[in-house]
Enzyme design. Structure first.
Site, PDB file in Angstrom:
ATOM      1  N   GLY A  37       0.820  -1.213   0.000  1.00 26.98           N
ATOM      2  CA  GLY A  37       0.000   0.000   0.000  1.00 26.98           C
ATOM      3  C   GLY A  37       0.849   1.255   0.000  1.00 26.98           C
ATOM      4  N   ASN A  39       1.398   3.436  -2.193  1.00 30.38           N
ATOM      5  CA  ASN A  39       1.006   4.515  -3.109  1.00 30.38           C
ATOM      6  C   ASN A  39       0.247   5.651  -2.441  1.00 30.38           C
ATOM      7  OD1 ASN A  39      -1.149   2.380  -3.017  1.00 30.38           O
ATOM      8  ND2 ASN A  39      -2.268   3.976  -4.107  1.00 30.38           N
ATOM      9  N   GLY A  41      -1.287   7.567   1.602  1.00 29.07           N
ATOM     10  CA  GLY A  41      -1.382   7.601   3.047  1.00 29.07           C
ATOM     11  C   GLY A  41      -0.104   7.255   3.778  1.00 29.07           C
ATOM     12  N   GLY A  43       1.540   4.519   3.791  1.00 25.21           N
ATOM     13  CA  GLY A  43       2.479   3.795   2.940  1.00 25.21           C
ATOM     14  C   GLY A  43       3.311   4.731   2.081  1.00 25.21           C
ATOM     15  N   SER A 172      -3.781  -1.382  14.964  1.00 26.37           N
ATOM     16  CA  SER A 172      -4.554  -0.220  15.386  1.00 26.37           C
ATOM     17  C   SER A 172      -5.020  -0.421  16.823  1.00 26.37           C
ATOM     18  CB  SER A 172      -5.786  -0.035  14.492  1.00 26.37           C
ATOM     19  OG  SER A 172      -6.673   0.930  15.042  1.00 26.37           O
ATOM     20  N   TYR A 201     -13.214  -5.032  11.178  1.00 24.52           N
ATOM     21  CA  TYR A 201     -11.969  -4.266  11.192  1.00 24.52           C
ATOM     22  C   TYR A 201     -11.208  -4.485  12.495  1.00 24.52           C
ATOM     23  CZ  TYR A 201      -8.719  -0.358  11.159  1.00 24.52           C
ATOM     24  OH  TYR A 201      -7.564   0.397  11.202  1.00 24.52           O
TER      25      TYR A 201
END
Length: 332
Positions: A37, A39, A41, A43, A172, A201
């Site tokens: 990921g 690309n 945020g 990442g 998280s 989640y």
């Protein structure tokens, strides 16, 4: 729920100075990193910081167009902030929702004959409508845990060969919120609507820490003392992970959550600091920190009782391993 709010060490982090900034990242010229990921945020910011120190960074993403656009933006930023540097940035296709595709991604990277010093399992889904992955697993669990589990296990021999090396699992504090009784009800993982999107989640973020601890224990027991695996909570960040919240939370709640994140959320650059600490700080090796959980900014904290449950850690590892082994994607 949220046992950490009763922990004085949690509140101390609001008073203490950040334990890490990007200035603390050493030269990484000889290092190779994969950021899932990468690309957008967290990442993107992780890729930027590692590349700025000379690392060869692979952005492992599902959307090639977005990844190549991100690489162009990274190169432009680095040309301004580090004009002396010739950045090494590459795209690596990765679809975490398709385990056979994950296996192909690992093989493609291994075929390059490079070392692998840093693996940041950063990609993830937030609150999305209930559905199953291509492999018949609840999608958020499949992407946030199972896909990363397979990728890591397939790349583990290379990480061991390349040690000292780091594995970072982005979790998280949501792992402390509502989860099924017992932490994970393994019989419901093949049900799209077994739980609510929020529980899906939270459960996946609990799995990230459980896996971190189970893997750290295996590496230690096998004598691989210089492969460090840790989990992080980046904070409440402006990253867009939740997508279109109206699909799961309704228009009013969606608007409220979006405004709250925009007002109170941390920037992605700030949110990436804890995972960068685990990926690149010399302290990790100096203090032999593995199997730990960090919150902003790079402060260690004890996770929830479920996350600390050794039996649950081992059950998750066995479930995940059996799942991919039975499909011929991993050998033990």
């Amino acid at each position: 729920m949220l046992e950490s709010i009763y922990n004085i060490d949690y509140w101390k982090t609001y008073l203490l100075k950040p334990n890490f900034t990007t200035d603390n990242i050493p030269d990484l010229t000889s290092k190779v990193a994969i950021v899932t990921g990468g690309n957008a945020g967290l990442g993107y910011e992780t890729s930027l910081a590692l590349a700025a120190k000379g690392a060869h960074v692979f952005l492992a993403c599902r959307d090639k167009t977005k990844a190549l656009d991100a690489i162009e933006r990274l190169e432009r930023e680095l040309s301004e902030t580090a004009p002396h540097l010739y950045p090494k940035l590459d795209f690596l296709y990765l679809d975490l929702a398709d385990l056979r595709s994950v296996a192909k991604t690992a093989q493609k990277f291994l075929s390059k004959g490079l070392s692998l010093n840093i693996l940041v399992n950063n990609a993830g889904l937030g609150l999305v409508p209930p559905t199953l992955s291509k492999d018949g697993v609840e999608l958020v669990f499949a992407v946030n845990h199972l896909g990363h589990f397979l990728l890591t296990q397939l790349l583990l021999p290379k990480l061991i060969e390349s040690q000292p090396s780091r594995i970072v699992n982005v979790s998280s504090m949501a792992h402390e919120l509502e989860v099924p009784l017992g932490g994970i009800q393994f019989g419901t993982l093949s049900q799209a609507d077994g739980e609510s999107p929020i529980v899906h989640y939270n459960r996946s973020k609990l799995a990230n820490i459980l896996y971190t601890k189970a893997l750290a224990r295996r590496l230690t027991n096998a004598g691989h003392h210089r492969v460090f695996v840790n989990a992080v909570h980046p904070g409440y960040c402006q990253t867009g992970i939740d997508g279109d919240l109206s699909l799961t939370q309704g228009k009013v709640v969606s608007k409220l959550l979006t405004l709250t994140r925009a007002w109170a959320g941390r920037t992605a650059a700030d949110g990436a600091l804890s995972q960068l600490y685990c990926a690149a700080s010399p302290e990790i090796e100096e203090k032999k920190l593995s199997g730990r959980y960090f919150i902003p900014d790079a402060h260690e904290l004890r996770p929830s009782p479920y996350a600390m449950n050794k039996e649950l850690q081992e059950r998750l590892f066995k479930y995940s391993e059996d799942f991919v082994v039975k499909r011929g994607l991993l050998t033990t």
